[in-house]
Design an enzyme around this catalytic site. Structure first.
Site, PDB file in Angstrom:
ATOM      1  N   ARG A 136       2.042 -11.115   6.605  1.00  0.00           N
ATOM      2  CA  ARG A 136       1.520  -9.752   5.851  1.00  0.00           C
ATOM      3  C   ARG A 136       2.881  -9.092   6.027  1.00  0.00           C
ATOM      4  NH1 ARG A 136      -3.558 -10.229   8.548  1.00  0.00           N
ATOM      5  NH2 ARG A 136      -3.202  -8.373   9.063  1.00  0.00           N
ATOM      6  N   HIS A 164      -6.120  -8.187  12.315  1.00  0.00           N
ATOM      7  CA  HIS A 164      -5.248  -7.538  12.543  1.00  0.00           C
ATOM      8  C   HIS A 164      -4.556  -6.830  14.054  1.00  0.00           C
ATOM      9  CE1 HIS A 164      -1.837  -4.712  10.893  1.00  0.00           C
ATOM     10  NE2 HIS A 164      -2.196  -3.721  11.223  1.00  0.00           N
ATOM     11  N   LYS A 213       1.147  -1.460  -0.312  1.00  0.00           N
ATOM     12  CA  LYS A 213      -0.109   0.014   0.132  1.00  0.00           C
ATOM     13  C   LYS A 213       0.570   1.088   0.105  1.00  0.00           C
ATOM     14  CE  LYS A 213       0.555  -0.228   5.242  1.00  0.00           C
ATOM     15  NZ  LYS A 213      -0.924  -1.087   5.871  1.00  0.00           N
ATOM     16  N   CYS A 234      11.506  24.700   4.214  1.00  0.00           N
ATOM     17  CA  CYS A 234      10.629  25.011   3.985  1.00  0.00           C
ATOM     18  C   CYS A 234       9.628  24.314   2.751  1.00  0.00           C
ATOM     19  CB  CYS A 234      11.236  26.643   3.017  1.00  0.00           C
ATOM     20  SG  CYS A 234      12.145  27.428   4.152  1.00  0.00           S
ATOM     21  N   MET A 235       8.631  24.908   1.965  1.00  0.00           N
ATOM     22  CA  MET A 235       8.160  23.461   1.478  1.00  0.00           C
ATOM     23  C   MET A 235       9.007  23.022   0.664  1.00  0.00           C
ATOM     24  SD  MET A 235       5.200  24.713  -1.475  1.00  0.00           S
ATOM     25  CE  MET A 235       4.264  25.822  -0.083  1.00  0.00           C
ATOM     26  N   ASP A 236      10.081  23.641   0.114  1.00  0.00           N
ATOM     27  CA  ASP A 236      11.015  22.877  -1.022  1.00  0.00           C
ATOM     28  C   ASP A 236      12.111  23.478  -0.462  1.00  0.00           C
ATOM     29  OD1 ASP A 236       8.605  23.938  -3.302  1.00  0.00           O
ATOM     30  OD2 ASP A 236       8.987  25.482  -2.928  1.00  0.00           O
ATOM     31  N   TYR A 289      12.650  31.425   7.173  1.00  0.00           N
ATOM     32  CA  TYR A 289      11.661  31.890   7.821  1.00  0.00           C
ATOM     33  C   TYR A 289      12.239  31.957   9.418  1.00  0.00           C
ATOM     34  CZ  TYR A 289       9.615  31.200   3.503  1.00  0.00           C
ATOM     35  OH  TYR A 289       8.780  31.064   2.043  1.00  0.00           O
ATOM     36  N   ARG A 304     -10.566  -1.641  14.341  1.00  0.00           N
ATOM     37  CA  ARG A 304     -10.675  -0.576  13.839  1.00  0.00           C
ATOM     38  C   ARG A 304     -11.096  -1.516  12.750  1.00  0.00           C
ATOM     39  NH1 ARG A 304      -4.471   1.351  11.205  1.00  0.00           N
ATOM     40  NH2 ARG A 304      -4.823  -1.743  10.182  1.00  0.00           N
TER      41      ARG A 304
HETATM   42  C1  LIG Z   1       0.121  -1.959   6.871  1.00  0.00           C
HETATM   43  C2  LIG Z   1      -0.506  -3.301   6.597  1.00  0.00           C
HETATM   44  C3  LIG Z   1       0.605  -4.621   7.184  1.00  0.00           C
HETATM   45  C4  LIG Z   1       2.069  -4.088   7.394  1.00  0.00           C
HETATM   46  O1  LIG Z   1       2.141  -3.672   8.288  1.00  0.00           O
HETATM   47  P1  LIG Z   1       3.281  -3.838   8.467  1.00  0.00           P
HETATM   48  O2  LIG Z   1       3.987  -3.311   9.941  1.00  0.00           O
HETATM   49  O3  LIG Z   1       3.875  -2.703   8.422  1.00  0.00           O
HETATM   50  O4  LIG Z   1       4.303  -4.922   8.698  1.00  0.00           O
HETATM   51  C5  LIG Z   1      -0.435  -5.741   7.492  1.00  0.00           C
HETATM   52  N1  LIG Z   1      -2.128  -5.581   7.480  1.00  0.00           N
HETATM   53  C6  LIG Z   1      -2.225  -4.649   7.134  1.00  0.00           C
HETATM   54  C7  LIG Z   1      -4.021  -5.153   7.206  1.00  0.00           C
HETATM   55  C8  LIG Z   1      -1.965  -3.363   7.146  1.00  0.00           C
HETATM   56  O5  LIG Z   1      -2.795  -2.422   6.758  1.00  0.00           O
END
Ligand SMILES: *Cc1c(COP(=O)(O)O)cnc(C)c1O
Length: 375
Positions: free
Chosen positions: A226, A168, A38, A316-318, A269, A136
């Protein structure tokens, strides 16, 4: 190394990513691997990273949104992909047509998926998600049985296939946290309910482990793991060390301007940095629009001219400034913001520590203006 001259670039070492994938697999023998890619593969670049992970033996990919999964398909990637955040209005029919697996956490979600599958005359592959204590995504324990029953009904109609049962962790990165055992027990309970109802079996994949769990909780591997952050060589539990992972990203910029300024010059700034003597300043062409957090003002360090330098004044921004004293500095010189540390540069972990955040945020925030360069 020959890289094109760009003001700044994020160099991504795909061999480090492949090594990390193999190392993570060695921690989860017998389990499949779904790499979380992701957010543009945590800022490292979705397609090249996905390909590297699959080459190194990962069998599956996971994304937050369907859009990300469809980008992988458009690039010709055929591995199974799960998308897990599905707000109303998502292109479900396109996802099902593209063989994207979908997560369902509620009765309404599974119904909407079933309707979309019927509309395209297909079968949606679904992972049913249970909330085991993170509050969640996922169905609450009280609704889990009903979700399983509804999924079974849709399965009987031929519009969905139950591919996975999952959850999770909230605190896998806090070894010994009591919520870990509570979540594992709740997950086992949910699996038992699903299996008794007929939604289990050897072909249904059970999964809960993120990077931290893969490296610290062997009992949480189930059928699939995962990993996300560890894939990129960054520690999911920094206080336990680096686990032998290799950071894949090096963020570099080239000095855009060098100048001598007198003592008592206010820099950037707000004049939050004031020179204490005549000195040489260098302008680094990266700013908060590129993911150099504004909180790094006067805090974070970079490597320039072989030495660590603290950011001098406001980011700054850039752009931001560094003060190199009387050391030589030339326009075009390379500055390393973070890397694997082998040249004395800070690591993303050091940036995260000094900014009171986690490495996930440091790498995912690198902006689209910074090209990713692969080797
Ligand atoms: C992002 C995510 C992971 C991976 O998590 P890490 O802590 O970066 O290993 C696994 N499962 C789900 C559902 C996630 O959103």
């Amino acid at each position: 190394m020959s890289f094109p001259m760009t003001p700044a670039e994020a160099r991504v070492d795909l061999s480090a990513i492949r090594e990390n994938v193999r190392q993570l697999a060695s921690h989860a023998p017998g389990a499949e691997m779904m790499v979380a890619v992701k957010a543009d593969a945590y800022g490292h670049g979705l397609i090249p990273v996905a390909r590297a992970c699959l080459e190194a033996g990962a069998g599956r990919l996971g994304t937050a949104y369907i859009r990300e999964a469809l980008e992988l398909r458009a690039a010709g990637i055929t591995a199974p992909i799960l998308a897990w955040i599905i707000p109303p209005g998502e292109p479900l029919e396109q996802a099902i047509g593209g063989d994207i697996e979908l997560s369902a956490s509620s009765l309404s979600a599974i119904d909407v998926i079933a309707t979309a599958a019927a509309a395209v005359g297909g079968t949606a592959k679904v992972h049913l998600k249970v909330d085991t204590g993170m509050s969640r995504g996922g169905a609450m324990a009280a609704e889990w049985s009903a979700l399983v029953q509804r999924a079974l009904r849709h399965r009987a109609e031929g519009v969905i296939e139950i591919v996975g049962l999952w959850s999770h962790f909230a605190c896998a990165d806090i070894p010994g946290d009591p919520s870990i055992a509570t979540q594992l027990a709740a997950f086992d309970e949910a699996l038992l309910i699903a299996e008794k109802a007929g939604a289990g079996g050897s072909h249904v994949i059970r999964h809960i482990a993120n990077s931290a769990a893969i490296l610290t909780l062997p009992q949480a591997r189930y059928d699939l793991v995962r990993p996300g952050i560890a894939t990129f060589g960054l520690s999911p539990v920094p206080r336990l060390g680096g686990f032998g992972l290799r950071p894949a990203m090096t963020l570099v910029a080239r000095i855009a301007l060098v100048k001598r300024v007198p003592a008592r010059s206010g820099v950037s700034y707000g004049h939050l940095y004031v020179t204490d003597r005549e000195t040489t300043l260098g302008l680094v062409p990266l700013g908060y629009a590129d993911g150099v957090l504004r909180h790094a003002t006067n805090v974070a360090e970079v490597l320039a001219g072989g030495r660590r330098r603290r950011i001098a004044g406001r980011v700054c921004m850039d752009q931001f400034m560094i003060d190199v004293g009387d050391d030589p500095l030339t326009e075009g010189d390379e500055v390393i913001l973070f890397g694997d540390g082998s040249r004395g540069e800070p690591t993303a972990q050091e940036w995260a520590d000094s900014l009171d955040t986690i490495t996930h945020e440091i790498v995912t925030r690198i902006g689209s203006r910074v090209p990713r360069v692969y080797r």
